[in-house]
Design an enzyme around this catalytic site. Structure first.
Site, PDB file in Angstrom:
ATOM      1  N   HIS B 127       0.953  -1.139   0.005  1.00  0.00           N
ATOM      2  CA  HIS B 127      -0.059  -0.166  -0.325  1.00  0.00           C
ATOM      3  C   HIS B 127       0.568   1.076   0.103  1.00  0.00           C
ATOM      4  CE1 HIS B 127      -3.048   2.988   1.554  1.00  0.00           C
ATOM      5  NE2 HIS B 127      -4.077   2.126   1.213  1.00  0.00           N
ATOM      6  N   ASP B 204       3.277  -4.911   8.097  1.00  0.00           N
ATOM      7  CA  ASP B 204       1.600  -3.247   7.343  1.00  0.00           C
ATOM      8  C   ASP B 204       0.290  -4.567   8.401  1.00  0.00           C
ATOM      9  OD1 ASP B 204      -0.321  -3.028   7.138  1.00  0.00           O
ATOM     10  OD2 ASP B 204       0.413  -1.698   5.298  1.00  0.00           O
ATOM     11  N   GLN B 207      -4.444  -5.236   7.429  1.00  0.00           N
ATOM     12  CA  GLN B 207      -5.670  -6.291   6.857  1.00  0.00           C
ATOM     13  C   GLN B 207      -5.322  -7.361   7.584  1.00  0.00           C
ATOM     14  OE1 GLN B 207      -8.175  -5.424   4.567  1.00  0.00           O
ATOM     15  NE2 GLN B 207      -6.901  -3.772   3.806  1.00  0.00           N
ATOM     16  N   LYS B 230     -11.217  -0.980  10.577  1.00  0.00           N
ATOM     17  CA  LYS B 230     -10.863  -1.581   9.531  1.00  0.00           C
ATOM     18  C   LYS B 230     -11.315  -3.169  10.567  1.00  0.00           C
ATOM     19  CE  LYS B 230      -7.572  -0.620   6.192  1.00  0.00           C
ATOM     20  NZ  LYS B 230      -7.781   0.374   5.513  1.00  0.00           N
ATOM     21  N   CYS B 368      -5.150   2.363  -3.901  1.00  0.00           N
ATOM     22  CA  CYS B 368      -3.762   2.463  -3.000  1.00  0.00           C
ATOM     23  C   CYS B 368      -2.260   2.025  -3.571  1.00  0.00           C
ATOM     24  CB  CYS B 368      -3.933   2.910  -1.342  1.00  0.00           C
ATOM     25  SG  CYS B 368      -4.998   4.214  -1.238  1.00  0.00           S
TER      26      CYS B 368
END
Lengths: 140, 412
Positions: B127, B204, B207, B230, B368
């Site tokens: 991203h 990261d 998600q 999220k 993104c």
């Protein structure tokens, strides 16, 4: 060159009348897509970074030049619905005097149920395109 | 672990007021944009409401009942995040605005030690939030950003990874699940290889935290970044999780209240962790509501959430694959919450706009991930992203909406 027999307000009224015939959203979008397909392609020389309308996730190119005191517009998008919306905008703005463009209120988008396309949503870019046309008109 | 049965999902959906609404007149909303943000259960909405009605006060300094309650709830939220992610010490949980800010914090503070010739290793599927912060610090320090390429199935090229990993690689910063392709990356093995190479690792988790049970003490990364919104929590809050030793060795991030110990006109000393990295009044209400979201998903059970999301997204991927005119962007062996695709002859923006008219919310665009788009050779894609409250019937609605879109375009 297009010779306008009518004002921007009248051109909008015509569009509203045209769109009132559709029974549902599917017919309406099919028509917008047809308009997009029929839009004159833009000369390749104008499809560059300098002519790209900023703020669209779909790619939109716009070229405007004064012709006999009126603003002549050419535009294209890689997304067909956007291209159909461009065709609608050109129906209103094409070959008008800059002052008339600057005075116009594009109320028809609301009346034909396409207001969301004029929103600030960056994925759409119609808003940016209209602002760019107005900026051309202001500097013409 | 068993996925939730349809009847259980039906019951779960009652907890989410927004899932009951209609769009474009009378169409039931099908929300398949969870990779962008998830919906919020009533308990989270009520936690925010309760905080502002009953507890609101600034934390850590007031000598009154509300300040004490707000401080206790805010610090309990920190402990909850630490516990949820298997972090050993809540002092290593820094509240931020979200994953993006967490990665920027690491790039700007940890990254100050980088030197010319050092390498930061990311991947082509990252991203922008895990690309641009590294470019900014690389420009300042003379370090270079390298990227692990992808295989044709949309997975990380692990052979290339091993070649790229070298003594100059000071940072490996990777997404655990691709927001664009849905690919679940084998981060545990990659972290082990990077650590053996002396490389610091950031994961990261934007998600992955919503979909996978995470145990940071087992995962072995140095930094983990995630966002509350999220995972059924509010927007504007997230965390950076790291060991207190590592955070203590870093210079502070922003200057201001909360983060200081002593201030004179000439110089200042820093507060202890985690406050050293939390300048200014923090996002108290959202942190507390995030804790409520964690309670909610923990009660459902992360292992069952993982199984449920996998079942619904794998079903969606295989049905989309069989649908005429639809091509999937990737075929990863393990898929997270997202499945992305193209429709032949229809621009992704046109697809999303028409599908939306049927009440189905999906994403269109570069999501993104412009370097990934360049790799795929398309400027945009369509993405349907799922959460545990989504159903196979909703995929049916998506497929119906796609058929209508193809009919309107005259390509069906």
């Amino acid at each position: 060159m297009l010779r306008h027999m009518n004002s921007i307000a009248e051109a909008q009224a015509e569009l509203i009348d045209e769109f009132s015939m559709f029974e549902d959203w599917q017919e309406k979008y099919a028509y917008i897509i047809d308009l997009g397909r029929e839009l004159d392609p833009m000369p390749e020389e104008f499809k560059d970074e300098a002519h790209k309308v900023k703020g669209c996730q779909s790619q939109v190119w716009l070229h405007a030049e004064p012709r006999e005191g009126k603003l002549h517009l050419q535009a294209e998008s890689d997304a067909l619905i956007v291209q159909g919306l461009i065709a609608l905008v050109l129906r209103i703005y094409q070959d008008r005097e800059p002052a008339e463009i600057l005075d116009a209120d594009l109320g028809f988008f609301e009346d034909i149920g396409l207001m969301s396309h004029l929103s600030m949503n960056r994925t759409n870019g119609l808003h940016s395109m209209i602002n760019t046309i107005r900026a051309y008109a202001a500097s013409a | 672990m068993k996925p939730f049965a349809p009847a259980e999902i039906c019951k779960i959906r009652e907890d989410f007021p927004i899932l009951q609404r209609k769009v474009h007149g009378d169409r039931d909303l099908v929300y398949l944009d969870n990779a962008a943000t998830s919906q919020k259960p009533l308990c989270v909405i009520e936690a925010l409401n309760h905080y502002y009605r009953q507890t609101n006060a600034n934390v850590h300094r007031g000598m009154h009942a509300l300040a004490e309650e707000a401080t206790a709830d805010y610090e309990a939220a920190r402990a909850k995040v630490a516990n949820f992610l298997g972090a050993t010490d809540p002092k290593g949980v820094i509240f931020t605005r979200g994953t993006t800010e967490s990665i920027n914090l690491v790039a700007q503070c940890w990254g100050q030690q980088l030197q010319a010739g050092d390498e930061i290793l990311i991947s082509v599927m990252e991203h922008h939030s895990n690309i641009v912060p590294w470019q900014l610090i690389a420009q300042r320090t003379g370090a270079t950003v390298k990227a692990i390429p992808l295989t044709s199935s949309g997975e990380l090229d692990l052979e290339a990874f091993e070649t790229l990993l070298n003594p100059k690689t000071k940072m490996l910063s990777l997404t655990q699940i691709s927001n664009a392709l849905g690919t679940v990356n084998p981060v545990k093995e990659m972290i082990a290889k990077a650590k053996a190479n002396g490389t610091t690792v950031l994961i990261d988790g934007a998600q992955s935290a919503p979909h996978l049970p995470i145990n940071l003490s087992e995962l072995g990364c140095d930094f983990y970044a995630c966002s509350a919104h999220k995972m059924c929590g509010p927007t504007g809050i997230g965390a950076l999780i790291a060991s207190p030793e590592l955070l203590n060795a870093m210079p502070p991030w922003q200057g201001g209240g909360e983060m200081i110990d002593q201030v004179t006109i000439e110089s200042s000393t820093w507060a202890d962790l985690p406050y050293k990295f939390e300048a200014g009044t923090p996002n108290i209400g959202d942190a507390i509501a995030w804790a409520s979201a964690i309670d909610y998903i923990q009660t459902l059970g992360m292992a069952r959430i993982e199984a449920t999301v996998q079942e619904v997204v794998n079903d969606a991927a295989s049905r989309l694959e069989q649908e005429p005119g639809v091509r999937l962007t990737a075929h990863p062996t393990e898929r997270g919450g997202a499945v992305s695709f193209w429709l032949d002859e229809i621009h992704p923006h046109d697809v999303a706009q028409l599908v939306d008219q049927s009440g189905v919310a999906i994403r269109a665009g570069h999501v993104c991930c412009q370097p990934l788009m360049k790799h795929l050779g398309h400027p945009a894609l369509n993405r349907a992203s799922y959460h545990f409250y989504n159903t196979q019937e909703e995929t049916t609605r998506l497929l119906e909406a796609i058929r209508i879109a193809r009919k309107i375009f005259g390509v069906a």
